[in-house]
Scaffold this active site. Sequence first.
Site, PDB file in Angstrom:
ATOM      1  N   ARG A   1      66.971  54.404  83.995  1.00  0.00           N
ATOM      2  CA  ARG A   1      66.278  53.581  83.131  1.00  0.00           C
ATOM      3  C   ARG A   1      64.845  53.794  82.740  1.00  0.00           C
ATOM      4  O   ARG A   1      64.105  54.008  81.802  1.00  0.00           O
ATOM      5  CB  ARG A   1      66.210  52.058  83.424  1.00  0.00           C
TER       6      ARG A   1
ATOM      7  N   LYS B   1      87.376  37.280  80.879  1.00  0.00           N
ATOM      8  CA  LYS B   1      87.503  36.042  80.303  1.00  0.00           C
ATOM      9  C   LYS B   1      87.342  36.048  78.902  1.00  0.00           C
ATOM     10  O   LYS B   1      86.411  36.411  78.548  1.00  0.00           O
ATOM     11  CB  LYS B   1      86.561  34.984  80.988  1.00  0.00           C
TER      12      LYS B   1
ATOM     13  N   GLY C   1      77.953  45.539  80.302  1.00  0.00           N
ATOM     14  CA  GLY C   1      77.535  46.280  81.420  1.00  0.00           C
ATOM     15  C   GLY C   1      78.582  47.067  82.162  1.00  0.00           C
ATOM     16  O   GLY C   1      78.563  48.124  82.503  1.00  0.00           O
TER      17      GLY C   1
ATOM     18  N   GLY D   1      73.723  42.586  78.538  1.00  0.00           N
ATOM     19  CA  GLY D   1      73.694  41.067  77.793  1.00  0.00           C
ATOM     20  C   GLY D   1      73.230  41.291  76.459  1.00  0.00           C
ATOM     21  O   GLY D   1      73.738  40.621  75.546  1.00  0.00           O
TER      22      GLY D   1
HETATM   23  P1  ADP Z   1      81.391  43.505  79.987  1.00  0.00           P
HETATM   24  O1  ADP Z   1      80.549  43.482  81.365  1.00  0.00           O
HETATM   25  O2  ADP Z   1      81.624  44.902  80.037  1.00  0.00           O
HETATM   26  O3  ADP Z   1      81.037  42.705  79.092  1.00  0.00           O
HETATM   27  P2  ADP Z   1      83.107  41.747  81.392  1.00  0.00           P
HETATM   28  O4  ADP Z   1      82.057  41.525  82.334  1.00  0.00           O
HETATM   29  O5  ADP Z   1      83.762  40.970  80.419  1.00  0.00           O
HETATM   30  O6  ADP Z   1      82.871  43.052  80.681  1.00  0.00           O
HETATM   31  O7  ADP Z   1      84.719  42.339  82.193  1.00  0.00           O
HETATM   32  C1  ADP Z   1      84.599  43.310  83.312  1.00  0.00           C
HETATM   33  C2  ADP Z   1      85.506  42.725  84.523  1.00  0.00           C
HETATM   34  O8  ADP Z   1      86.755  42.478  84.179  1.00  0.00           O
HETATM   35  C3  ADP Z   1      85.784  43.910  85.537  1.00  0.00           C
HETATM   36  O9  ADP Z   1      84.920  43.524  86.693  1.00  0.00           O
HETATM   37  C4  ADP Z   1      87.226  43.800  85.651  1.00  0.00           C
HETATM   38  O10 ADP Z   1      87.705  43.895  87.080  1.00  0.00           O
HETATM   39  C5  ADP Z   1      87.726  42.658  84.906  1.00  0.00           C
HETATM   40  N1  ADP Z   1      89.055  42.498  84.490  1.00  0.00           N
HETATM   41  C6  ADP Z   1      89.586  43.359  83.722  1.00  0.00           C
HETATM   42  N2  ADP Z   1      90.967  43.091  83.592  1.00  0.00           N
HETATM   43  C7  ADP Z   1      91.174  42.232  84.435  1.00  0.00           C
HETATM   44  C8  ADP Z   1      92.292  41.391  84.961  1.00  0.00           C
HETATM   45  N3  ADP Z   1      93.437  41.681  84.471  1.00  0.00           N
HETATM   46  N4  ADP Z   1      92.365  40.560  85.924  1.00  0.00           N
HETATM   47  C9  ADP Z   1      91.220  40.108  86.355  1.00  0.00           C
HETATM   48  N5  ADP Z   1      90.041  40.821  86.259  1.00  0.00           N
HETATM   49  C10 ADP Z   1      89.897  41.641  85.340  1.00  0.00           C
HETATM   50 MG    MG Z   2      80.201  42.203  82.972  1.00  0.00          MG
END
Ligand code: ADP
Ligand code: MG
Length: 422
Positions: free
Chosen positions: A40, A226, A379, A402
């Site tokens: 950063r 989620k 992230g 975020g």
């Molecule tokens: P970002 O930070 O890019 O927005 P998220 O925080 O929504 O992404 O999701 C990332 C997390 O989702 C990762 O830690 C990953 O392990 C989890 N994940 C992906 N697929 C699954 C799954 N099938 N079951 C449980 N966790 C999952």
């Molecule tokens: Mg995330």
Amino acid sequence: MNYSKKTVKDIDVKGKKVLLRCDFNVPQDKKTGEITDDKRIRAALPTIQYLLEQGAAVIACSHLGKPVATFDSYVKKQVEKGKNAEDITKEEWEKSLKKLSLKIVAARLSELLGQPVIMAEDVVGADAQAKAAALKPGEIMLLENTRFEKGETKNDPATAKAMADMAEVYVSDAFGAVHRAHASTAGVADYLPAVSGFLIQKELEIIGGALANPKRPLVAILGGSKVSSKIGVINNLLEIADTIIIGGGMAYTFSAADGGKVGDSLLEADWMDYAKEMVAKAAAKGVKLLLPIDTVIANAFAPDAESKVVAAGEIPDGWQGLDIGPKTVELYCNAVQDAGTVIWNGPMGVFEFAAFAKGTEAVAEALSKTSAITIIGGGDSAAAVQQLGYADKMTHISTGGGASLEFMEGKVLPGVACLLDK
Ligand code: ADP
Ligand code: MG
């Protein structure tokens, strides 16, 4: 939101004092406090160097971590954590603040720039003001952690004005913080002409461009854990994308909503109706919505769990889906082939476990081979692409976790909205 904002190049900064909001919220070693990744700080260099070369006097500022700005609120927080109010001392609080001093950032920044960085002892106090007043063109100083001021996170006008009073121009380059309306990220713009630095400019051009006027077809790949954390992103992208691809943990809520068996997979029962609605909405709008056709399941949430591939919606009890299956990989990789733009948020599986990273890796590889504009937001998604070695093959990996999510949700970002329109 208007994404076309004035930049440092649209304003004369020669001989002027420039308040520059950076994102120096670097990860630190818990024990020693040392910076474990200076990405950063490096990312801020182009804008800083440009300003110094133009003959500006740069007053840089940033937050670091989550300091508690007053002793009273510190006591409150500790009591919430289960501590005894009488046992909490002022020394302990001061020590917690010291750990989040930007002195360590000043030292690293100075090394990278090859010139001294004058460190202020406070944010808007006597020391900062005296040092800012004495600052000469071509020199740079750094204010203390902006969150040491209790007015920062409240976007208190007095705090914002005190910061602004030290300078003549405000430049924001902290994309990671633009979704927050704080004194140093938005409030100061009420008192100074406000423009973007090169980091924010790039985020606005590429992500803003893809949202407002995408090179089509626009394919959105959405995954992660989620559904509930991605509602805003799904809603917004459903309005603008040609194809939406669903993977990751959220896919099982879609599968269950369609009557599928998801075993012990991540399931948000409360969001099944929403998932159904989205499928119907996509069909009505003529947006292609792709869901997994097969899935890699495991008998435990563990890196060395036993695993096998089954058809989507046929997951036995005692098993959980941790990645998209090989047929789905093929389907998804084909779908991005002819894309003009791909926006990707959310890993396809639990990429942190090598055995369940294949889907995410295959999609990353497919993106690296397309001629499409490829944008990674979020992230964990950025971390996944980096970890798997595809970072330099993407058009753009957003520097804000975020912030990039809220951007893709189509929300107004206070730290962007406050900048002067072009
Ligand atoms: P970002 O930070 O890019 O927005 P998220 O925080 O929504 O992404 O999701 C990332 C997390 O989702 C990762 O830690 C990953 O392990 C989890 N994940 C992906 N697929 C699954 C799954 N099938 N079951 C449980 N966790 C999952
Ligand atoms: Mg995330």
